[in-house]
Design a protein around this motif. Structure first.
Motif, PDB file in Angstrom:
ATOM      1  N   MET A 128       0.915  -1.399  -0.003  1.00 41.71           N
ATOM      2  CA  MET A 128       0.102  -0.016   0.089  1.00 41.71           C
ATOM      3  C   MET A 128       0.851   1.192  -0.053  1.00 41.71           C
ATOM      4  SD  MET A 128      -3.255  -1.155  -0.046  1.00 41.71           S
ATOM      5  CE  MET A 128      -2.555  -2.532  -1.211  1.00 41.71           C
ATOM      6  N   PHE A 129       1.998   1.236   0.705  1.00 40.56           N
ATOM      7  CA  PHE A 129       2.948   2.277   0.764  1.00 40.56           C
ATOM      8  C   PHE A 129       3.450   2.644  -0.515  1.00 40.56           C
ATOM      9  CE2 PHE A 129       6.909   4.428   2.150  1.00 40.56           C
ATOM     10  CZ  PHE A 129       6.388   5.492   2.860  1.00 40.56           C
ATOM     11  N   GLN A 130       3.737   1.542  -1.112  1.00 41.36           N
ATOM     12  CA  GLN A 130       4.320   1.803  -2.583  1.00 41.36           C
ATOM     13  C   GLN A 130       3.421   2.379  -3.622  1.00 41.36           C
ATOM     14  OE1 GLN A 130       5.817  -1.868  -4.579  1.00 41.36           O
ATOM     15  NE2 GLN A 130       7.778  -1.777  -3.898  1.00 41.36           N
ATOM     16  N   ILE A 131       2.142   2.057  -3.445  1.00 39.62           N
ATOM     17  CA  ILE A 131       0.986   2.405  -4.272  1.00 39.62           C
ATOM     18  C   ILE A 131       0.802   4.004  -4.101  1.00 39.62           C
ATOM     19  CG2 ILE A 131      -1.398   2.407  -4.905  1.00 39.62           C
ATOM     20  CD1 ILE A 131      -1.463  -0.315  -4.312  1.00 39.62           C
ATOM     21  N   PHE A 132       1.009   4.425  -2.612  1.00 39.39           N
ATOM     22  CA  PHE A 132       0.787   5.703  -2.245  1.00 39.39           C
ATOM     23  C   PHE A 132       1.865   6.599  -2.747  1.00 39.39           C
ATOM     24  CE2 PHE A 132       2.060   9.210   0.727  1.00 39.39           C
ATOM     25  CZ  PHE A 132       1.015   9.846   0.563  1.00 39.39           C
ATOM     26  N   LEU A 133       3.379   6.215  -2.454  1.00 41.37           N
ATOM     27  CA  LEU A 133       4.366   7.152  -2.921  1.00 41.37           C
ATOM     28  C   LEU A 133       4.323   7.077  -4.699  1.00 41.37           C
ATOM     29  CD1 LEU A 133       7.366   5.831  -0.969  1.00 41.37           C
ATOM     30  CD2 LEU A 133       6.195   7.826  -0.772  1.00 41.37           C
ATOM     31  N   PHE A 134       3.976   6.018  -5.212  1.00 42.24           N
ATOM     32  CA  PHE A 134       4.131   6.007  -6.891  1.00 42.24           C
ATOM     33  C   PHE A 134       3.077   6.992  -7.323  1.00 42.24           C
ATOM     34  CE2 PHE A 134       2.018   4.291 -10.869  1.00 42.24           C
ATOM     35  CZ  PHE A 134       2.974   4.927 -11.760  1.00 42.24           C
TER      36      PHE A 134
END
Length: 324
Positions: A99-105
């Motif tokens: 979920m953090f990857q999706i947010f940062l991307f």
């Protein structure tokens, strides 16, 4: 079917770019070198813009420095893990990490899209309205444009993650990519995601298409304006704008392709993702700044200043001896 019969997914398995061990070893060396080049190239631009007063006061270079800063974030949300995973047999990422990857991307990607629009507008004002340039692109205006880009990126990212984090993931947990992204993740949910797909198209697809159109409108207006002023001006303008348009197309093209058909199965999706996560942050320093004579002059001046300081320190060592 009763949802209680499923086990809750606490981690995802990333299938990566390929399964060949030989190719993974090659990609490890290749992408490691590219990532180092991305960080060093963009960091050099940021430091140069901050250190050179004439560049720091220029609206164009102020926006370029912020673009390089965003590019470092965009290249870092997934690339280091992808490089590490090339040496791993089992590529695991936790639910929270996914979920953090999706947010940062989406945060960095949305901010970069708006920044590219701001940069295209800056070139439009500089070429088409040169007498009003410093008024229309004042320091306060540039700060507002950068702030708006971060706000839009944040709101875009929050809107994407808000309806994803609470989805029921209870079955397959294999993500067919080297990083977590919505098209691959939401189709693993234990529910009908048709409505979610419509929301994703109206969000990610809309911001990608609208920003791309605004950029292209700006450069089209530049070409038309130059053509009306002098014969042969179009050729000169094309040589200036073509490289910018190429980078914009490489960044927006894959985004538009992936997010306008989020649930279609295309084998090239994961390789298209490499363009806007690795190649675009690498190309931006060369296209936007390193080809610019003023930037190269400022970099040489900064290098000479640091070399002179180092030489001065070597010529004046501290004398710690005591005379009796």
């Amino acid at each position: 079917m009763d949802m209680q019969n499923y086990s809750v997914v606490s981690e995802f398995v990333l299938l990566g770019l390929c399964s060949s061990r030989y190719l993974q070893n090659f990609f490890f060396v290749f992408f490691s070198g590219m990532y180092v080049a991305i960080i060093l190239g963009n960091l050099l631009i940021v430091v140069t813009v901050i250190s050179a007063p004439n560049l720091q006061s220029s609206p164009m270079y102020f926006l370029l420095g912020n673009l390089s800063f965003v590019d470092m974030w965009l290249a870092s949300f997934a690339t280091p893990k992808m490089i590490r995973d090339f040496l791993s047999d089992r590529k695991i990422i936790s639910f929270g990490g996914c979920m953090f990857q999706i947010f940062l991307f989406h945060f960095a990607g949305g901010a970069e899209m708006v920044l590219l629009v701001s940069m295209a507008y800056d070139r439009y004002v500089a070429i088409c309205k040169p007498l009003h340039y410093m008024t229309m692109m004042s320091r306060q205006t540039c700060i507002k444009l950068v702030f708006i880009s971060w706000v839009i990126g944040f709101l875009h990212s929050i809107s994407q993650i808000a309806f994803t984090v609470n989805l029921p993931f209870c079955g397959p947990n294999e993500v067919d990519s080297f990083h977590c992204d919505l098209p691959q993740v939401i189709k693993l949910a234990c529910m009908d995601t048709y409505v979610l797909g419509i929301l994703m198209i109206s969000d990610s697809g809309l911001i990608s298409v609208s920003c791309f159109l605004l950029v292209m409108i700006s450069y089209t207006a530049i070409l038309l304006s130059v053509r009306q002023r002098a014969a042969g001006g179009v050729t000169k303008a094309l040589s200036t704008c073509s490289a910018h348009i190429m980078v914009v197309t490489l960044f927006f093209g894959p985004c538009i392709f992936i997010y306008l058909w989020p649930f279609s199965e295309f084998a090239v999706d994961k390789f298209l993702s490499v363009f806007y996560t690795v190649f675009t942050p690498l190309l931006n320093p060369f296209i936007y700044t390193l080809r610019n004579e003023e930037m190269k002059t400022a970099m040489k001046k900064l290098w000479n200043q640091q070399a002179d300081k180092l030489e001065l320190n070597n010529e004046c060592p501290v004398n710690l001896s005591l005379d009796f």
